[in-house]
Structures are given as C-alpha cells and as structure tokens.
Motif scaffolding. Structure first.
Motif, PDB file in Angstrom:
ATOM      1  N   GLY A  94     -18.746  32.659  63.541  1.00 23.64           N
ATOM      2  CA  GLY A  94     -19.870  31.860  63.974  1.00 23.64           C
ATOM      3  C   GLY A  94     -21.062  32.026  63.053  1.00 23.64           C
ATOM      4  O   GLY A  94     -21.052  32.866  62.139  1.00 23.64           O
ATOM      5  N   ARG A 134     -12.888  22.867  63.208  1.00 21.38           N
ATOM      6  CA  ARG A 134     -13.749  22.824  64.387  1.00 21.38           C
ATOM      7  C   ARG A 134     -13.908  21.415  64.945  1.00 21.38           C
ATOM      8  O   ARG A 134     -14.728  21.197  65.847  1.00 21.38           O
ATOM      9  CB  ARG A 134     -15.119  23.426  64.056  1.00 21.38           C
ATOM     10  CG  ARG A 134     -15.066  24.954  63.905  1.00 21.38           C
ATOM     11  CD  ARG A 134     -16.419  25.543  63.573  1.00 21.38           C
ATOM     12  NE  ARG A 134     -16.366  27.000  63.619  1.00 21.38           N
ATOM     13  CZ  ARG A 134     -16.665  27.736  64.673  1.00 21.38           C
ATOM     14  NH1 ARG A 134     -17.046  27.149  65.800  1.00 21.38           N
ATOM     15  NH2 ARG A 134     -16.584  29.050  64.631  1.00 21.38           N
ATOM     16  N   ASP A 155     -16.186  33.979  66.444  1.00 20.58           N
ATOM     17  CA  ASP A 155     -16.501  32.961  67.448  1.00 20.58           C
ATOM     18  C   ASP A 155     -15.369  32.927  68.471  1.00 20.58           C
ATOM     19  O   ASP A 155     -14.360  32.238  68.290  1.00 20.58           O
ATOM     20  CB  ASP A 155     -16.677  31.604  66.775  1.00 20.58           C
ATOM     21  CG  ASP A 155     -17.218  30.543  67.724  1.00 20.58           C
ATOM     22  OD1 ASP A 155     -17.058  30.716  68.948  1.00 20.58           O
ATOM     23  OD2 ASP A 155     -17.784  29.545  67.248  1.00 20.58           O
ATOM     24  N   ASP A 193     -13.352  24.123  56.768  1.00 21.43           N
ATOM     25  CA  ASP A 193     -14.715  23.796  57.187  1.00 21.43           C
ATOM     26  C   ASP A 193     -15.159  22.464  56.587  1.00 21.43           C
ATOM     27  O   ASP A 193     -16.341  22.168  56.503  1.00 21.43           O
ATOM     28  CB  ASP A 193     -15.690  24.909  56.806  1.00 21.43           C
ATOM     29  CG  ASP A 193     -15.600  25.310  55.349  1.00 21.43           C
ATOM     30  OD1 ASP A 193     -14.885  24.624  54.586  1.00 21.43           O
ATOM     31  OD2 ASP A 193     -16.229  26.308  54.956  1.00 21.43           O
ATOM     32  N   ARG A 236     -10.792  19.456  59.294  1.00 19.24           N
ATOM     33  CA  ARG A 236     -11.868  20.319  59.784  1.00 19.24           C
ATOM     34  C   ARG A 236     -11.381  21.044  61.038  1.00 19.24           C
ATOM     35  O   ARG A 236     -11.082  20.427  62.064  1.00 19.24           O
ATOM     36  CB  ARG A 236     -13.121  19.497  60.084  1.00 19.24           C
ATOM     37  CG  ARG A 236     -14.339  20.353  60.402  1.00 19.24           C
ATOM     38  CD  ARG A 236     -15.559  19.477  60.686  1.00 19.24           C
ATOM     39  NE  ARG A 236     -15.958  18.702  59.515  1.00 19.24           N
ATOM     40  CZ  ARG A 236     -16.775  19.157  58.560  1.00 19.24           C
ATOM     41  NH1 ARG A 236     -17.274  20.383  58.646  1.00 19.24           N
ATOM     42  NH2 ARG A 236     -17.080  18.381  57.546  1.00 19.24           N
ATOM     43  N   SER A 270     -10.390  27.957  72.072  1.00 16.57           N
ATOM     44  CA  SER A 270     -10.026  26.553  71.918  1.00 16.57           C
ATOM     45  C   SER A 270      -8.775  26.396  71.064  1.00 16.57           C
ATOM     46  O   SER A 270      -7.871  25.616  71.380  1.00 16.57           O
ATOM     47  CB  SER A 270     -11.191  25.776  71.301  1.00 16.57           C
ATOM     48  OG  SER A 270     -10.806  24.458  70.963  1.00 16.57           O
ATOM     49  N   MET A 271      -8.726  27.144  69.956  1.00 15.70           N
ATOM     50  CA  MET A 271      -7.582  27.057  69.056  1.00 15.70           C
ATOM     51  C   MET A 271      -6.303  27.528  69.751  1.00 15.70           C
ATOM     52  O   MET A 271      -5.245  26.876  69.655  1.00 15.70           O
ATOM     53  CB  MET A 271      -7.863  27.900  67.801  1.00 15.70           C
ATOM     54  CG  MET A 271      -6.819  27.770  66.718  1.00 15.70           C
ATOM     55  SD  MET A 271      -7.340  28.538  65.164  1.00 15.70           S
ATOM     56  CE  MET A 271      -7.582  30.235  65.698  1.00 15.70           C
ATOM     57  N   ASP A 322     -12.866  18.100  67.190  1.00 15.23           N
ATOM     58  CA  ASP A 322     -12.358  17.992  68.549  1.00 15.23           C
ATOM     59  C   ASP A 322     -10.829  17.909  68.543  1.00 15.23           C
ATOM     60  O   ASP A 322     -10.252  17.034  67.916  1.00 15.23           O
ATOM     61  CB  ASP A 322     -12.957  16.751  69.231  1.00 15.23           C
ATOM     62  CG  ASP A 322     -12.524  16.610  70.680  1.00 15.23           C
ATOM     63  OD1 ASP A 322     -12.502  17.638  71.386  1.00 15.23           O
ATOM     64  OD2 ASP A 322     -12.199  15.481  71.090  1.00 15.23           O
ATOM     65  N   PHE A 326     -14.317  29.539  69.869  1.00 18.06           N
ATOM     66  CA  PHE A 326     -13.445  28.763  68.991  1.00 18.06           C
ATOM     67  C   PHE A 326     -12.020  29.318  69.024  1.00 18.06           C
ATOM     68  O   PHE A 326     -11.050  28.551  69.049  1.00 18.06           O
ATOM     69  CB  PHE A 326     -13.969  28.761  67.560  1.00 18.06           C
ATOM     70  CG  PHE A 326     -13.008  28.150  66.581  1.00 18.06           C
ATOM     71  CD1 PHE A 326     -12.787  26.784  66.564  1.00 18.06           C
ATOM     72  CD2 PHE A 326     -12.279  28.950  65.708  1.00 18.06           C
ATOM     73  CE1 PHE A 326     -11.865  26.215  65.687  1.00 18.06           C
ATOM     74  CE2 PHE A 326     -11.369  28.393  64.822  1.00 18.06           C
ATOM     75  CZ  PHE A 326     -11.167  27.024  64.812  1.00 18.06           C
ATOM     76  N   THR A 374     -14.122  29.365  59.104  1.00 19.44           N
ATOM     77  CA  THR A 374     -13.945  28.592  60.333  1.00 19.44           C
ATOM     78  C   THR A 374     -13.963  29.497  61.564  1.00 19.44           C
ATOM     79  O   THR A 374     -14.472  29.112  62.623  1.00 19.44           O
ATOM     80  CB  THR A 374     -12.620  27.809  60.278  1.00 19.44           C
ATOM     81  OG1 THR A 374     -12.622  26.991  59.100  1.00 19.44           O
ATOM     82  CG2 THR A 374     -12.449  26.910  61.492  1.00 19.44           C
TER      83      THR A 374
END
Length: 368
Positions: A16, A235, A22, A168, A233, A28-29, A237, A25, A13
C-alpha cells in the motif's frame, strides 16, 4: 478439467501507499482465486513481496543496497506474507503451500522434473501453490533476476494454459503514459521485435525489481512456449477474473492460431538454463534459424563472447545484438573462435572430428 492459470503479482501491487502489505488487496485477490477454483480452474500464484514486507518489519525506510540485508528482509518477510495468504484463503476453505525456488533448482534436469511433479501433486490435491524465489539463499548466478521470469519458467514447467502478470499499469503502451499524453495501450502482441522492446521502460517502483522490460523478456519466453501471456493492472476491479476470461484493459501476447508448444527440453534449455556466453550470427543464419528450423552452423557465426565450454548454454545474438535464440553449444569458445565463419567441409580438413558438427543442434536450440 478447467484451465491451468499462473498469476504473478509484484511488490508494487501488493504494498500500500503507507509501505505496508495491503491486506485488503490480498483478500480481494484471494477471493478471486477461490472463485476461479470453484469454477474448476487450477491456479498457481507467483508472489513477490517478501523482501518488501520484511523491510517494513525490520524497520528499514528505504530498500537496503547490500545483499545480506536484502536476504534478511526476505527471510523475515516470507513467513508474514505466507501467513496472510493462508489466513484469507482458509476462510474459503482453500489450502495453500509455499514453494521457494532458485534457478539452481530447475537448471538441473532432475530438479526440473522434481519441481514439476511437486506442482502437479499439489494441484491434484486442490492446494494453491504460492511461489517465490528463495531470496535468502540465491546468488547472482542462480537468481531468476525478477519474478516475471520466474512466473514464465513456472508456466512452462507445468504447461499452463495462460500466464497473467498483475502489474501497476494496464499493459504495454507505445510510450510512457506518465510522460507522453499520446501514448496508447497495445492490446495484442504476436512477436517481440525491436519496436516492442523499444516501448518497454525501466523499473518504475521503489518496491519492485522489475519494469516493463522484464515483462517483455517473460513475454518472449511465453511466445516461444506457445503459452498466452497477459499484462493487466492488478488493482483493477475483478482483475484476476477479467484477465482469466479475456476481458478488461490489458495487453495479450499470443501467436496467431494456437502457436507451437516447443519440446520440454528446448524450454528447459531456453528458459531455465544459465547462459555462459554468447555467439553472434549473420542475417542469413538468423533467417535459417527463425524460418527454416535449422541448426546453427559455424559458417553463420560472426563473433564469440566467452568463455564457455562444450555443453554450456549460450545466447545467440542477431546482427543487431538482439537475442534470437538460446541453446547448448557443441564447441567451446576457444574452438569456436578458431573455426567461426567456416563451412563444415573446410573445418573437416583440419579437424576431422568436427566434420558434421553444428555449433548448436536444432533439437537443443530454443528460437525466440
């Protein structure tokens, strides 16, 4: 006081498609973790990815197969990984701390308590603990094997309110959704039985070491601990926020009602202990352990797989070979080979010292 949530994110996860970390990501996390903390929740992050990041840093295009090179990759990658987390979290004013563990750190009772105290103090200070296995020094005997189980052990150690695995895949499916169009998402699991185990496949990523099977093992541990576990998952939203709030596509492992929180000692034995062997039991003994909270007696044992000594942790396997429980044996494997299948009154005739001695006492037995 808000909730105490443990999130686990895997290498597949974090990385990339180009084989690099990534960073978008990660950002975002971390932003979602900061949002949860602003709400008043406490968060612990169990993060894989050090070896994968180090593999890229050191120029390996494929996962090395020898342990020293893998450990070198983990050592090189761990600093970069924690730096990325620290940089992003600092933008929201959140501090983080690196916690590296091996099973050897928590299998000892003193080490277990020391680790718990460290986590509690970090959380009191508002710091985000970022946990990984100390891959640079782990040996097979004291390896967690995968970070899914590491996250489960951390969750039980700090008595978390929930454990979330960011994967994932959306969760547990009835079959492999990549190959079976009829596969459907299982939204709730209350017991890990043979049917659930059969649904789990192997590792599906070139980066991660775990697959659905490792997540099911972690779920079984969390059900025993009375801690709800979610697979979703990573990734997706606002995946962390949705999982924390009970929304979105996911599989939740939770007992009916509130479940039963086992004694800390039982969890320590069952989750952190290194198994030295196995004992097989018959159907009657299996029912007594699962339904009556009984101790395991020699009469219910049908086979012994050793060697192990008195005081070692052993697996208890049912008639079908599935793991039923784990506990501390009061017999060595040699002793148990001689007396298994016999009642205690019969054993007492020629070994008086074992007159009232179960194989595993219920206070030292974690039933899954």
């Amino acid at each position: 006081m808000g909730r105490l949530i443990v999130f686990k994110v895997g290498s597949s996860t974090l990385m990339g498609p180009d084989g690099e970390l990534d960073v978008a990501f990660v950002r975002s996390m971390c932003e979602q973790i900061c949002e949860l903390k602003r709400r008043g929740d406490c968060v612990v992050l169990v993060s894989s990815g050090a070896a994968a990041v180090g593999r890229s840093l050191l120029g390996f295009t494929e996962r090395p197969s020898d342990i020293p090179t893998l450990q070198a990759c983990a050592a090189a990658g761990q600093t970069t990984l924690i730096e990325r987390y620290a940089e992003v979290l600092a933008q929201d004013g959140v501090r983080c701390a690196q916690v590296l563990l091996t099973r050897g750190d928590v299998v000892d009772r003193t080490g277990y308590l020391n680790a718990r105290n460290t986590f509690e103090r970090l959380l009191d200070l508002g710091v985000l603990p970022i946990v990984n296995e100390n891959d640079t020094v782990s040996v097979r005997e004291f390896s967690f094997g995968d970070n899914d189980m590491l996250g489960a052990i951390v969750s039980s150690l700090i008595d978390a309110d929930s454990y979330v695995i960011l994967s994932d895949i959306d969760g547990l499916y009835t079959a492999n959704p990549d190959t079976d169009p009829t596969a459907t998402l299982v939204e709730r699991v209350e017991r890990v039985d043979a049917n659930v185990i059969a649904m789990a496949g192997g590792a599906g990523s070139s980066y991660g070491t775990g697959g659905m099977a490792t997540k099911i093992r972690a779920a079984r541990a969390m059900l025993a601990a009375g801690i709800p576990m979610t697979i979703c998952r990573g990734r997706g939203d606002r995946a962390l926020i949705n999982a924390a709030d009970g929304r979105g596509l996911r599989t939740v492992f939770e007992c009916p009602g509130e479940g039963t929180h086992e004694q800390a000692r039982k969890l320590w034995i069952g989750l952190a202990g290194v198994s030295r062997g196995s004992v097989r039991i018959d159907a009657g003994a299996c029912r007594a352990l699962e339904n009556e909270g009984a101790s395991l007696l020699p009469v219910g044992v049908t086979g012994v797989e050793g060697p192990f000594d008195e005081g070692d942790t052993v697996n208890v396997l049912g008639p079908d070979g599935q793991l039923v429980a784990r506990g501390i044996t009061r017999y060595s494997s040699d002793e148990l080979v001689r007396v298994h299948g016999l009642r205690l009154d019969v054993i007492a005739r020629f070994v008086p010292a074992r007159a009232d001695c179960p194989v595993i006492h219920r206070d030292e037995l974690l039933v899954f």
